[in-house]
Design a protein around this motif. Structure first.
Motif, PDB file in Angstrom:
ATOM      1  N   ARG A 111      89.220  25.694  91.507  1.00  0.00           N
ATOM      2  CA  ARG A 111      89.553  26.621  92.587  1.00  0.00           C
ATOM      3  C   ARG A 111      88.733  27.915  92.503  1.00  0.00           C
ATOM      4  N   LEU A 168      85.408  27.161  94.052  1.00  0.00           N
ATOM      5  CA  LEU A 168      85.457  27.087  95.514  1.00  0.00           C
ATOM      6  C   LEU A 168      85.552  28.475  96.129  1.00  0.00           C
ATOM      7  N   CYS A 221      94.427  22.623  99.811  1.00  0.00           N
ATOM      8  CA  CYS A 221      94.137  22.215  98.437  1.00  0.00           C
ATOM      9  C   CYS A 221      95.398  21.761  97.703  1.00  0.00           C
ATOM     10  N   LEU A 278      77.271  21.545  97.845  1.00  0.00           N
ATOM     11  CA  LEU A 278      78.301  22.093  96.964  1.00  0.00           C
ATOM     12  C   LEU A 278      78.085  21.588  95.542  1.00  0.00           C
TER      13      LEU A 278
END
Length: 207
Positions: free
Chosen positions: A6, A9, A43, A166
């Motif tokens: 997380r 991200l 998420c 990514l």
């Protein structure tokens, strides 16, 4: 498949790193988020949402709708879905439609593991500010007095270019095979009859 944390991200897309439903505002959006018009994420983790997709392109469900999330996904929303295999490993599942469907039945609730049910009762007490004990809340779910809200997750597409960009940001991760491109898939919020005539909801996945 490469997994992301997380904080990773948040760093490379923007938004928060703690909340389930992420809104990436213009001031926090990164160049990568702007390039792919990524503004809305969800998420969930498999620990709390065991019916969430376990690989890219799968359909599934998540149990969202307690407390401040009570009115979420009443109207369908399109969001990028990252599913947490654990608290530190999140998989890009693709672009999904999320919409509220019928809550879990008593039998569906009973089919969940004891750990998931206990965790959901604890979340209910915390998010709903429920004054009852965990045991009393559990009993309320057992008899259908309380019902678990359910959101259908339907895969719309998997953007491989976005995934590989990514992935490139995570240069320290050893190379691995990329995800299979998903076909356009539609979910079904109906019911299947499982063994023992137990009614269990399942996402319908096209081959």
């Amino acid at each position: 498949m490469v997994y992301f944390s997380r904080p990773f991200l948040q760093q490379h897309l923007g938004g928060g790193s703690q909340v389930l439903i992420v809104e990436i505002r213009d001031h926090s959006a990164t160049p990568l988020a702007k390039k792919y018009a990524v503004r809305r994420l969800i998420c969930p983790t498999l620990k709390a949402n065991p019916w969430a997709p376990e690989k890219p392109g799968m359909n599934g469900y998540m149990f969202v709708g307690l407390g401040n999330e009570e009115n979420t996904f009443i109207q369908p929303e399109e969001r990028i879905l990252f599913v947490g295999l654990d608290e530190k490993k999140f998989m890009l599942a693709g672009k999904y439609e999320a919409k509220r469907v019928a809550p879990l039945t008593v039998m569906e609730w009973a089919s969940l593991s004891a750990a998931v049910r206990k965790g959901y009762c604890e979340a209910t007490k915390r998010k709903n500010k429920d004054s009852r004990s965990i045991e009393e809340i559990h009993h309320a779910y057992d008899i259908g007095e309380l019902k678990v809200p359910c959101v259908l997750l339907t895969c719309l597409e998997f953007d491989e270019k976005f995934y590989f960009e990514l992935k490139a940001k995570k240069a320290v991760t050893p190379p691995s095979s990329g995800p299979q491109a998903c076909k356009r898939r539609r979910g079904d919020d109906g019911y299947d009859v499982d063994q023992g005539s137990q009614v269990i909801r399942k996402a319908k996945i096209e081959d």
